[in-house]
Design a protein around this motif. Structure first.
Motif, mmCIF file in Angstrom:
data_model
loop_
_atom_site.group_PDB
_atom_site.id
_atom_site.type_symbol
_atom_site.label_atom_id
_atom_site.label_comp_id
_atom_site.label_asym_id
_atom_site.label_seq_id
_atom_site.Cartn_x
_atom_site.Cartn_y
_atom_site.Cartn_z
ATOM 1 N N THR A 75 0.139 2.621 -3.137
ATOM 2 C CA THR A 75 1.478 3.279 -2.973
ATOM 3 C C THR A 75 2.792 2.468 -3.791
ATOM 4 O O THR A 75 3.519 3.025 -4.418
ATOM 5 C CB THR A 75 2.022 3.036 -1.547
ATOM 6 O OG1 THR A 75 0.998 3.615 -0.632
ATOM 7 C CG2 THR A 75 3.291 3.733 -1.206
ATOM 8 N N LEU A 76 2.610 1.168 -3.835
ATOM 9 C CA LEU A 76 3.575 0.253 -4.705
ATOM 10 C C LEU A 76 3.415 0.665 -6.026
ATOM 11 O O LEU A 76 4.522 0.748 -6.877
ATOM 12 C CB LEU A 76 3.569 -1.156 -4.389
ATOM 13 C CG LEU A 76 3.743 -1.617 -3.211
ATOM 14 C CD1 LEU A 76 2.979 -3.001 -2.881
ATOM 15 C CD2 LEU A 76 5.264 -1.747 -3.090
ATOM 16 N N ALA A 77 2.047 0.842 -6.532
ATOM 17 C CA ALA A 77 1.609 1.100 -7.939
ATOM 18 C C ALA A 77 2.439 2.516 -8.399
ATOM 19 O O ALA A 77 3.136 2.759 -9.183
ATOM 20 C CB ALA A 77 0.413 1.047 -8.255
ATOM 21 N N ALA A 78 2.262 3.338 -7.252
ATOM 22 C CA ALA A 78 2.763 4.700 -7.745
ATOM 23 C C ALA A 78 4.478 4.917 -7.760
ATOM 24 O O ALA A 78 4.838 5.802 -8.487
ATOM 25 C CB ALA A 78 2.514 5.800 -6.656
ATOM 26 N N SER A 79 4.780 4.047 -7.176
ATOM 27 C CA SER A 79 6.335 3.862 -7.398
ATOM 28 C C SER A 79 6.615 2.931 -8.421
ATOM 29 O O SER A 79 7.909 2.532 -8.546
ATOM 30 C CB SER A 79 7.259 3.291 -6.043
ATOM 31 O OG SER A 79 6.738 1.845 -5.580
ATOM 32 N N GLY A 80 5.880 2.431 -9.398
ATOM 33 C CA GLY A 80 6.259 1.802 -10.620
ATOM 34 C C GLY A 80 6.147 0.206 -10.619
ATOM 35 O O GLY A 80 6.469 -0.406 -11.678
ATOM 36 N N ARG A 81 5.911 -0.285 -9.357
ATOM 37 C CA ARG A 81 5.705 -1.599 -9.452
ATOM 38 C C ARG A 81 4.204 -2.375 -9.934
ATOM 39 O O ARG A 81 3.237 -1.421 -9.917
ATOM 40 C CB ARG A 81 5.435 -2.147 -7.603
ATOM 41 C CG ARG A 81 6.788 -1.497 -7.143
ATOM 42 C CD ARG A 81 8.076 -1.909 -7.876
ATOM 43 N NE ARG A 81 8.273 -3.253 -7.705
ATOM 44 C CZ ARG A 81 8.981 -3.909 -6.475
ATOM 45 N NH1 ARG A 81 9.016 -3.066 -5.493
ATOM 46 N NH2 ARG A 81 9.277 -5.187 -6.616
ATOM 47 N N ARG A 82 4.213 -3.315 -10.515
ATOM 48 C CA ARG A 82 3.206 -4.076 -11.199
ATOM 49 C C ARG A 82 2.547 -4.717 -10.078
ATOM 50 O O ARG A 82 3.194 -5.771 -9.656
ATOM 51 C CB ARG A 82 3.520 -4.714 -12.348
ATOM 52 C CG ARG A 82 4.347 -3.977 -13.613
ATOM 53 C CD ARG A 82 4.004 -4.661 -14.700
ATOM 54 N NE ARG A 82 2.694 -5.147 -15.004
ATOM 55 C CZ ARG A 82 2.183 -6.149 -16.101
ATOM 56 N NH1 ARG A 82 3.274 -7.082 -16.529
ATOM 57 N NH2 ARG A 82 0.937 -6.413 -16.361
ATOM 58 N N VAL A 83 1.406 -4.430 -9.720
ATOM 59 C CA VAL A 83 0.723 -5.202 -8.414
ATOM 60 C C VAL A 83 -0.607 -5.588 -8.668
ATOM 61 O O VAL A 83 -1.557 -5.337 -9.704
ATOM 62 C CB VAL A 83 0.534 -4.011 -7.339
ATOM 63 C CG1 VAL A 83 0.034 -4.531 -5.899
ATOM 64 C CG2 VAL A 83 1.601 -3.203 -7.164
ATOM 65 N N GLY B 206 -3.506 5.937 5.434
ATOM 66 C CA GLY B 206 -2.401 5.615 4.714
ATOM 67 C C GLY B 206 -1.047 5.725 5.536
ATOM 68 O O GLY B 206 -0.142 5.483 5.190
ATOM 69 N N ASP B 207 -1.292 5.916 6.672
ATOM 70 C CA ASP B 207 -0.171 6.132 7.685
ATOM 71 C C ASP B 207 0.468 4.787 7.772
ATOM 72 O O ASP B 207 -0.163 3.916 8.138
ATOM 73 C CB ASP B 207 -0.451 6.817 9.110
ATOM 74 C CG ASP B 207 -1.178 8.210 9.121
ATOM 75 O OD1 ASP B 207 -1.240 8.611 7.822
ATOM 76 O OD2 ASP B 207 -1.738 8.572 10.160
ATOM 77 N N GLY B 208 1.710 4.865 7.834
ATOM 78 C CA GLY B 208 2.467 3.725 8.175
ATOM 79 C C GLY B 208 2.717 2.516 6.977
ATOM 80 O O GLY B 208 3.232 1.826 7.190
ATOM 81 N N ILE C 107 5.745 -1.416 3.729
ATOM 82 C CA ILE C 107 6.383 -1.828 2.478
ATOM 83 C C ILE C 107 7.813 -2.021 2.729
ATOM 84 O O ILE C 107 8.366 -3.077 2.217
ATOM 85 C CB ILE C 107 6.222 -0.707 1.281
ATOM 86 C CG1 ILE C 107 5.061 -0.541 0.818
ATOM 87 C CG2 ILE C 107 7.269 -0.876 0.153
ATOM 88 C CD1 ILE C 107 4.505 0.728 0.028
ATOM 89 N N THR C 108 8.625 -1.252 3.343
ATOM 90 C CA THR C 108 10.017 -1.358 3.726
ATOM 91 C C THR C 108 9.982 -2.806 4.465
ATOM 92 O O THR C 108 11.063 -3.585 4.155
ATOM 93 C CB THR C 108 10.401 -0.363 4.884
ATOM 94 O OG1 THR C 108 10.016 1.102 4.153
ATOM 95 C CG2 THR C 108 12.059 -0.483 5.097
#
Ligand SMILES: Nc1nc2c(ncn2[C@@H]2O[C@H](COP(=O)(O)OP(=O)(O)OP(=O)(O)O)[C@@H](O)[C@H]2O)c(=O)[nH]1
Ligand SMILES: [Mg+2]
Lengths: 324, 137
Positions: A79-87, A240-242, A247-248
């Protein structure tokens, strides 16, 4: 017959590190091995890497075996990667104390959602007891930070002091429990609850998740939460729920650390812990040498024969350890 | 036991290529290799050659072990070998499973470093991996 050759073979450490910084994933894989192994190359690498660190958000994910840490970590990373973060993910599993071997099975739960996303996943075995892991993990985290990963997620099983210490030295530590009283109580006994910056009740598709949440709230009500009160996030790792909520929460905690000037304090804590372990290793080696030396042997003989008291023998040994 | 702080145990990526449905055999091999002191990065079922290569890079593995459905071994081994060469991964390929006598030579010619039949012992498996890695070093 084909004899494939490795593109990194024979390159000096500094060149491999440069490639790693340029995003060459095999080079990143290799420098992690060098860091993990220790020795002269790792010292050189440490010198190169440490100047570039301090940017990554280090997130520890820990909890009982089978709680769903890897499944959740996989979702989180994707999910983080999909928002462009390098993980990057560092997944730690125990080595067999008898054979030194290990089956590293965390990756299998993560690959499905992360293959092709840019997420870098590294499995790491504990390789025996003692200080090894407590040195190798921070070293690996520094590498991943230095080569430009913005978020480094470290998965450890929440049993064993070293694993728990590692989880506790992250910037943000998420403790994963599952529905059912037993798990929260176990986590409490293991000393995990004090470490939590975020609680995750995973497998929330199972009965009892809201009971777990209530139990955790009750425990929190009894502890000092004046600085920070961990939130409780319900997740279903398999679906993937929650994960967005998690992340928030991780981001909110990171912001809190920054606002409260705590980021620095966490890093100090991490540095102190690592330094203590490293110093312990170094001193233990020196002590071993001193005891094995001719002077050491003669001190032992004198004490064993009753000719020298333990206190005076210790003085002599300390003189041997720290001449001048 | 000797002090192993500075010794890197061999690391092997284990995967099953193709579409078949169970990984019992692969799990048995994983345990045998672990008991022989190896670090096994277990990828499990339905892996593609690209996924295996990505894992090898990130995990800095020393070898690849694959098993596959009876019948697919020639084509899939060739695909895996090609992927290894293309990526210049520099790791040996060890193939496990039921391989007909007639195909053993073909696999060897292809560049497969070792073939482990169903009856292989833990010692066989570990020795094959060690020898295959040593041969490339
Ligand atoms: N029902 C349900 N099962 C889940 C959930 N999350 C994970 N699982 C399952 O729980 C099992 C263990 O998951 P892992 O992710 O391997 O757990 P882990 O905590 O990483 O396990 P270790 O690393 O072995 O300690 C797997 O079969 C998962 O499919 C969930 O939210 N709900
Ligand atoms: Mg796991």
């Amino acid at each position: 017959m084909n004899q494939p050759t490795s593109g990194l073979r024979g390159l000096p450490v500094s060149d491999i590190f440069t490639r790693a910084c340029d995003g060459d994933r095999r080079a990143i894989g290799r420098v992690l091995s060098i860091a993990e192994r220790g020795g002269t190359d790792s010292i050189e690498l440490g010198e190169l890497a440490h100047k570039l660190t301090g940017n990554a958000h280090v997130v520890g994910i820990t909890g009982a075996p089978g709680a769903g840490k890897s499944t959740l970590t996989g979702r989180l990373a994707a999910t983080l990667a999909a928002s462009g973060r390098r993980v990057a993910v560092l997944a730690i599993d125990p080595s067999s104390p008898v054979t030194g071997g290990a089956i590293l099975g965390d990756r299998i739960r993560m690959d499905e959602h992360n293959y092709g996303t840019g997420t870098f996943i590294r499995s790491m075995a504990t390789r025996g007891q003692g200080g090894g892991l407590a040195v190798a993990v921070p070293a690996a985290i520094r590498i991943l930070d230095a080569v430009g990963f913005e978020i480094v997620i470290v998965e450890t099983v929440g049993v064993g002091q070293i694993e728990i210490d590692i989880a506790g030295t992250a910037d943000t530590t998420a403790i994963v429990v599952t529905p059912g009283w037993g798990d929260a109580v176990q986590a409490n006994k293991a000393g995990l609850l004090e470490l939590a910056d975020v609680f995750v009740v995973n497998k929330a598709d199972r009965p009892g998740a809201s009971d777990s949440r209530r139990d955790l709230e009750l425990m929190l009500d009894l502890s000092d939460t004046s600085e920070w009160r961990p939130d409780i996030v319900l997740t279903v790792g398999t679906e993937g729920d929650g994960v967005d909520d998690l992340i928030t929460e991780l981001a909110r905690h990171r912001q809190h650390l920054a606002d409260a000037g705590q980021l620095e304090a966490r890093r100090r804590r991490r540095a102190q812990h690592e330094l203590r372990v490293r110093a312990g290793d170094a001193l233990a080696n020196r002590l071993k040498d001193a005891l094995n030396s001719a002077e050491g042997q003669s001190i032992i003989t004198a004490m064993a024969s009753g000719g020298a008291s333990p206190a005076s023998s210790l003085d002599r040994l300390l003189d041997e350890l720290y001449p001048n | 036991m000797s002090d192993t702080t500075n010794e890197k145990p061999l690391r092997i990526v284990l995967a099953k290529l193709g579409l078949d449905g169970h990984d019992r055999g692969l799990k048995v091999v994983a345990r045998m290799l672990r008991d022989g002191g190896l670090e096994v990065i277990y990828l499990g079922l339905r892996q593609t050659t690209d996924q295996v290569i990505a894992a090898v890079e990130q995990e800095d593995a020393d070898a690849i072990g694959i098993s596959m459905l009876n019948g697919g071994h020639l084509a899939l081994s060739q695909k895996m070998i090609n992927a290894i060469n293309e990526a210049e991964a520099g790791v040996p390929l060890i193939v496990g499973g039921i391989v007909p006598e007639a195909d053993v030579e073909k696999l060897n010619e292809m560049g497969v470093a070792a073939i482990l039949g169903p009856g292989s012992s833990s010692e066989d498996c570990v020795a094959s991996v060690r020898a295959a890695v040593a041969a490339l070093a």
